[in-house]
Write an enzyme that holds these catalytic residues in place. Structure first.
Site, PDB file in Angstrom:
ATOM      1  N   VAL A  27       9.003   0.803  13.211  1.00 54.97           N
ATOM      2  CA  VAL A  27       8.930   1.094  11.774  1.00 54.97           C
ATOM      3  C   VAL A  27       9.358  -0.116  10.943  1.00 54.97           C
ATOM      4  O   VAL A  27       8.663  -0.516  10.006  1.00 54.97           O
ATOM      5  CB  VAL A  27       9.803   2.331  11.440  1.00 54.97           C
ATOM      6  CG1 VAL A  27       9.996   2.497   9.945  1.00 54.97           C
ATOM      7  CG2 VAL A  27       9.152   3.571  12.016  1.00 54.97           C
ATOM      8  N   LYS A  51      15.257  -9.331  20.911  1.00 57.99           N
ATOM      9  CA  LYS A  51      14.176  -9.086  19.941  1.00 57.99           C
ATOM     10  C   LYS A  51      14.128 -10.206  18.901  1.00 57.99           C
ATOM     11  O   LYS A  51      13.060 -10.726  18.563  1.00 57.99           O
ATOM     12  CB  LYS A  51      14.444  -7.769  19.222  1.00 57.99           C
ATOM     13  CG  LYS A  51      13.340  -6.760  19.376  1.00 57.99           C
ATOM     14  CD  LYS A  51      13.695  -5.468  18.719  1.00 57.99           C
ATOM     15  CE  LYS A  51      13.193  -4.327  19.578  1.00 57.99           C
ATOM     16  NZ  LYS A  51      13.449  -3.016  19.019  1.00 57.99           N
ATOM     17  N   PHE A 168       5.578   7.756   7.987  1.00 55.11           N
ATOM     18  CA  PHE A 168       4.654   8.652   8.699  1.00 55.11           C
ATOM     19  C   PHE A 168       3.721   7.895   9.641  1.00 55.11           C
ATOM     20  O   PHE A 168       2.786   8.482  10.185  1.00 55.11           O
ATOM     21  CB  PHE A 168       3.823   9.456   7.698  1.00 55.11           C
ATOM     22  CG  PHE A 168       4.652  10.365   6.836  1.00 55.11           C
ATOM     23  CD1 PHE A 168       5.051  11.615   7.308  1.00 55.11           C
ATOM     24  CD2 PHE A 168       5.061   9.976   5.575  1.00 55.11           C
ATOM     25  CE1 PHE A 168       5.840  12.447   6.532  1.00 55.11           C
ATOM     26  CE2 PHE A 168       5.847  10.802   4.791  1.00 55.11           C
ATOM     27  CZ  PHE A 168       6.241  12.044   5.268  1.00 55.11           C
ATOM     28  N   LEU A 169       3.942   6.581   9.823  1.00 55.88           N
ATOM     29  CA  LEU A 169       2.985   5.813  10.639  1.00 55.88           C
ATOM     30  C   LEU A 169       2.961   6.292  12.083  1.00 55.88           C
ATOM     31  O   LEU A 169       3.933   6.854  12.588  1.00 55.88           O
ATOM     32  CB  LEU A 169       3.310   4.321  10.576  1.00 55.88           C
ATOM     33  CG  LEU A 169       4.665   3.804  11.069  1.00 55.88           C
ATOM     34  CD1 LEU A 169       4.741   3.721  12.583  1.00 55.88           C
ATOM     35  CD2 LEU A 169       4.922   2.435  10.467  1.00 55.88           C
ATOM     36  N   ASN A 223       6.253  16.698  11.550  1.00 57.26           N
ATOM     37  CA  ASN A 223       6.232  16.425  12.983  1.00 57.26           C
ATOM     38  C   ASN A 223       6.337  17.699  13.811  1.00 57.26           C
ATOM     39  O   ASN A 223       5.740  17.808  14.882  1.00 57.26           O
ATOM     40  CB  ASN A 223       7.340  15.426  13.359  1.00 57.26           C
ATOM     41  CG  ASN A 223       6.839  13.995  13.206  1.00 57.26           C
ATOM     42  OD1 ASN A 223       5.701  13.778  12.780  1.00 57.26           O
ATOM     43  ND2 ASN A 223       7.670  13.025  13.536  1.00 57.26           N
ATOM     44  N   PHE A 264      -4.848  16.461  16.684  1.00 60.56           N
ATOM     45  CA  PHE A 264      -3.696  16.957  17.463  1.00 60.56           C
ATOM     46  C   PHE A 264      -3.990  18.285  18.165  1.00 60.56           C
ATOM     47  O   PHE A 264      -3.090  18.913  18.672  1.00 60.56           O
ATOM     48  CB  PHE A 264      -2.434  17.080  16.589  1.00 60.56           C
ATOM     49  CG  PHE A 264      -1.747  15.745  16.392  1.00 60.56           C
ATOM     50  CD1 PHE A 264      -0.519  15.485  16.960  1.00 60.56           C
ATOM     51  CD2 PHE A 264      -2.349  14.733  15.660  1.00 60.56           C
ATOM     52  CE1 PHE A 264       0.106  14.252  16.804  1.00 60.56           C
ATOM     53  CE2 PHE A 264      -1.738  13.498  15.495  1.00 60.56           C
ATOM     54  CZ  PHE A 264      -0.510  13.255  16.066  1.00 60.56           C
ATOM     55  N   CYS A 275       9.200  10.194  18.726  1.00 57.21           N
ATOM     56  CA  CYS A 275       9.290  10.990  17.495  1.00 57.21           C
ATOM     57  C   CYS A 275       9.157  12.498  17.683  1.00 57.21           C
ATOM     58  O   CYS A 275      10.064  13.251  17.333  1.00 57.21           O
ATOM     59  CB  CYS A 275       8.252  10.489  16.495  1.00 57.21           C
ATOM     60  SG  CYS A 275       8.660   8.853  15.877  1.00 57.21           S
TER      61      CYS A 275
HETATM   62  N1  LIG Z   1       8.217   4.832  16.076  1.00 59.69           N
HETATM   63  C1  LIG Z   1       7.501   5.588  15.262  1.00 59.69           C
HETATM   64  O1  LIG Z   1       6.300   5.808  15.468  1.00 59.69           O
HETATM   65  C2  LIG Z   1       8.121   6.190  14.038  1.00 59.69           C
HETATM   66  C3  LIG Z   1       7.295   6.743  13.046  1.00 59.69           C
HETATM   67  C4  LIG Z   1       7.884   7.307  11.912  1.00 59.69           C
HETATM   68  C5  LIG Z   1       9.263   7.348  11.802  1.00 59.69           C
HETATM   69  N2  LIG Z   1      10.046   6.820  12.798  1.00 59.69           N
HETATM   70  C6  LIG Z   1      11.501   6.845  12.624  1.00 59.69           C
HETATM   71  O2  LIG Z   1      11.913   5.553  12.199  1.00 59.69           O
HETATM   72  C7  LIG Z   1      13.189   5.231  12.777  1.00 59.69           C
HETATM   73  C8  LIG Z   1      13.071   3.946  13.580  1.00 59.69           C
HETATM   74  O3  LIG Z   1      12.186   4.167  14.641  1.00 59.69           O
HETATM   75  P1  LIG Z   1      11.655   2.955  15.553  1.00 59.69           P
HETATM   76  O4  LIG Z   1      10.697   3.540  16.518  1.00 59.69           O
HETATM   77  O5  LIG Z   1      11.237   1.845  14.683  1.00 59.69           O
HETATM   78  O6  LIG Z   1      13.021   2.559  16.298  1.00 59.69           O
HETATM   79  P2  LIG Z   1      13.276   1.271  17.210  1.00 59.69           P
HETATM   80  O7  LIG Z   1      14.335   1.668  18.171  1.00 59.69           O
HETATM   81  O8  LIG Z   1      11.977   0.743  17.712  1.00 59.69           O
HETATM   82  O9  LIG Z   1      13.847   0.194  16.181  1.00 59.69           O
HETATM   83  C9  LIG Z   1      15.126   0.251  15.610  1.00 59.69           C
HETATM   84  C10 LIG Z   1      15.645  -1.167  15.529  1.00 59.69           C
HETATM   85  O10 LIG Z   1      16.825  -1.204  14.741  1.00 59.69           O
HETATM   86  C11 LIG Z   1      17.697  -2.193  15.297  1.00 59.69           C
HETATM   87  N3  LIG Z   1      19.037  -1.945  14.759  1.00 59.69           N
HETATM   88  C12 LIG Z   1      19.892  -0.919  15.016  1.00 59.69           C
HETATM   89  N4  LIG Z   1      21.001  -1.036  14.276  1.00 59.69           N
HETATM   90  C13 LIG Z   1      20.862  -2.146  13.519  1.00 59.69           C
HETATM   91  C14 LIG Z   1      21.677  -2.789  12.540  1.00 59.69           C
HETATM   92  N5  LIG Z   1      22.870  -2.301  12.186  1.00 59.69           N
HETATM   93  N6  LIG Z   1      21.217  -3.920  11.975  1.00 59.69           N
HETATM   94  C15 LIG Z   1      20.014  -4.428  12.305  1.00 59.69           C
HETATM   95  N7  LIG Z   1      19.200  -3.872  13.240  1.00 59.69           N
HETATM   96  C16 LIG Z   1      19.619  -2.746  13.820  1.00 59.69           C
HETATM   97  C17 LIG Z   1      17.538  -1.993  16.791  1.00 59.69           C
HETATM   98  O11 LIG Z   1      17.983  -3.109  17.532  1.00 59.69           O
HETATM   99  C18 LIG Z   1      16.035  -1.759  16.894  1.00 59.69           C
HETATM  100  O12 LIG Z   1      15.330  -2.963  17.099  1.00 59.69           O
HETATM  101  C19 LIG Z   1      13.596   6.452  13.589  1.00 59.69           C
HETATM  102  O13 LIG Z   1      14.372   7.298  12.799  1.00 59.69           O
HETATM  103  C20 LIG Z   1      12.267   7.120  13.898  1.00 59.69           C
HETATM  104  O14 LIG Z   1      12.394   8.501  14.117  1.00 59.69           O
HETATM  105  C21 LIG Z   1       9.508   6.234  13.900  1.00 59.69           C
END
Ligand SMILES: NC(=O)c1ccc[n+]([C@@H]2O[C@H](COP(=O)([O-])OP(=O)(O)OC[C@H]3O[C@@H](n4cnc5c(N)ncnc54)[C@H](O)[C@@H]3O)[C@@H](O)[C@H]2O)c1
Length: 469
Positions: A27, A51, A168-169, A223, A264, A275
């Site tokens: 995200v 990363k 919502f991606l 979701n 879906f 998710c």
């Molecule tokens: N992945 C999806 O498709 C998606 C879609 C919609 C919503 N979301 C939501 O978005 C949020 C993030 O999901 P994601 O898949 O991107 O997670 P992810 O685990 O891929 O990424 C989170 C990132 O945040 C970093 N991080 C954590 N604490 C930090 C801090 N204090 N400072 C800087 N970086 C920090 C981590 O190292 C990690 O790289 C979640 O709540 C998820 O439910 C995800």
């Protein structure tokens, strides 16, 4: 999608700003690159050294179509930078998008510690008025709770507002989804703050502004509904199979109804990823916390839990037993187009087969899993080599292009379980494979299927007379 396909009229933010994005995951990295494309100047903070090193070296830590080009373009334009230093990222910046993970705890309740920690860091680093924009998926009440939490860390006179702006991606289509949103949801406690955050996005994008709890619940409910559609499709597919109907036709026919929609409505090994399972259990936890029953959400979870077991049982029924058998598994990612294996049903399936005594050799075009009890190979034909059965667990397009004849030559057995509905069953059957799937394949006993409708058509007792005639 290429950048050239972006409509220049919509690809400009209402008001270019300096923003900090916290977290360079699926995200955060997508939001950071796409916001830079919209004209904002973005500093992205990431705490994971591996990363950050990859990004700083011009590499990509995730597989997401179109994203590496966007990141490269805006590292070049100077509108996108990466750092581990939140103080540097918050310099001259009054808006921080929180995109950290909100994983499930072991009991299914959401773990919001990363969010709390990130918010406190930003508020201390900002040292002046700041708007925290929560893009992470969180239970209703979290934004208001975050405002209370960070209140203990504010400097004299510093004002912190927390806005909900759920994301919502879909992974594998993240860039496309960012630029083509069905809706941008903004939940704000104050109208002026909501208006400011709305200006991050082009004015023509569909916008829903509401209160924070509603915005947070929109994401959870969306979701949960999507997960429910997948579980419903699996339930209908199981019923279709038992009745001798064609699950594919049934669900296509159901999905053609404009009130329902076909998206879906796909049976398979169940939903996974980072998710849907997490947000469904979060929805249930939230409902429990306010003593509201979540009957549909719980049933959705139960059906999904059974999906993998149903596949393993089907394979066992077709092979006689699983112990000592060799199974090729095609696909490990939780869906095609991503390297994400978090809560992947494909990985769960491979592990369940190993647990029942089978030897598994698995392939995925981009994903890999560490610490597994099964072997991972780089060629799908290697995964099939010598196998008693082949399972397709992720619908990667590359699997549709496999040559059935060659697979038949390298495999020891003839069973193909296409759990992801990725293959053309007819071409596989034509070279001697026995092809099974979800909602398709096992022999049906027709007599009991017709018996009950007959009983429901005529007076009790008349059926015996009818069938003995
Ligand atoms: N992945 C999806 O498709 C998606 C879609 C919609 C919503 N979301 C939501 O978005 C949020 C993030 O999901 P994601 O898949 O991107 O997670 P992810 O685990 O891929 O990424 C989170 C990132 O945040 C970093 N991080 C954590 N604490 C930090 C801090 N204090 N400072 C800087 N970086 C920090 C981590 O190292 C990690 O790289 C979640 O709540 C998820 O439910 C995800």
């Amino acid at each position: 999608m290429t950048l050239n396909e972006l409509d220049p009229n919509v690809a400009a933010a209402a008001r270019p700003m300096r923003v900090c994005v916290v977290g360079a995951g699926y995200v955060g990295l997508t939001a950071a690159a796409c916001l830079a494309e919209l004209g904002h100047t973005v500093r992205c903070v990431e705490t994971d050294p591996a990363k950050l090193a990859t990004l700083s070296a011009g590499g990509m830590p995730i597989h997401e179509p179109g994203l590496s080009e966007l990141v490269a373009n805006h590292r070049g334009s100077g509108r996108l930078t990466f750092t581990s230093d939140v103080v540097e990222a918050m310099e001259d910046t009054a808006v921080a998008l929180l995109c950290v993970a909100t994983p499930p705890r072991l009991d299914g309740e959401p773990d919001l510690r990363q969010l709390g920690h990130a918010a406190i860091e930003v508020v201390i680093a900002a040292n002046s008025d700041v708007v925290l924009v929560v893009k992470s998926t969180v239970p209703p009440g979290s934004c208001e709770a975050l405002e209370l939490l960070v209140g203990g860390y504010t400097a004299d006179g510093q004002r912190v507002s927390v806005v909900s702006n759920p994301e919502f991606l879909r992974e594998s289509e993240a860039v496309w989804d960012f630029f083509n949103p069905d809706r941008v949801v903004i939940g704000a406690g104050r109208a002026d703050v909501g208006e400011l955050i709305a200006q991050l996005y082009p004015a023509r994008w569909p916008l829903l502004v509401c209160d924070r709890r509603s915005a947070e619940l929109i994401k959870y409910a969306s979701n949960t509904f999507l997960a429910m559609k997948i579980s419903f499709a699996n339930e209908v597919a199981a019923l279709a199979e038992a009745l001798g109907a064609e699950a594919g036709n049934v669900l296509a026919g159901v999905g053609l109804d404009g009130r329902i929609g076909g998206a879906f409505l796909t049976p398979g090994p169940g939903f996974g990823g980072s998710c849907l399972p997490k947000d469904l259990s979060g929805f249930i936890a939230v409902a429990d916390s306010v003593n509201q029953p979540a009957f549909l959400a719980r049933a959705t979870q139960r059906v999904n839990d059974g999906a993998r077991e149903a596949l393993v049982n089907k394979l066992e029924a077709t092979l006689g037993c699983l112990s000592g058998r060799q199974i090729g598994v095609l696909g490990l990612a939780f869906k095609p187009g991503t390297n994400d294996v978090r809560h992947s049903p494909a990985v769960g399936l491979a592990e369940a087969l190993v647990a029942r005594g089978a030897t598994v050799r698995a392939h995925d075009p981009v994903a890999s899993v560490s610490g597994t009890l099964f072997e991972q190979v780089v060629d799908p034909y290697d995964a099939a080599s010598g196998a008693d059965a082949l399972v397709v667990a992720t619908a990667w397009p590359v699997y549709r292009r496999l040559a059935p004849k060659r697979l038949r030559e390298v495999m020891g057995g003839t069973i193909v379980l296409d759990a992801a509905d990725a293959l053309d069953a007819h071409t596989f059957a034509a070279v001697g494979f026995d092809v099974y799937g979800v909602g398709r394949g096992l022999p049906t006993l027709f007599a009991p299927v017709l018996w009950r409708p007959l009983e429901w058509m005529v007076d009790t007792g008349a059926v015996d007379t009818l069938v003995t005639q």
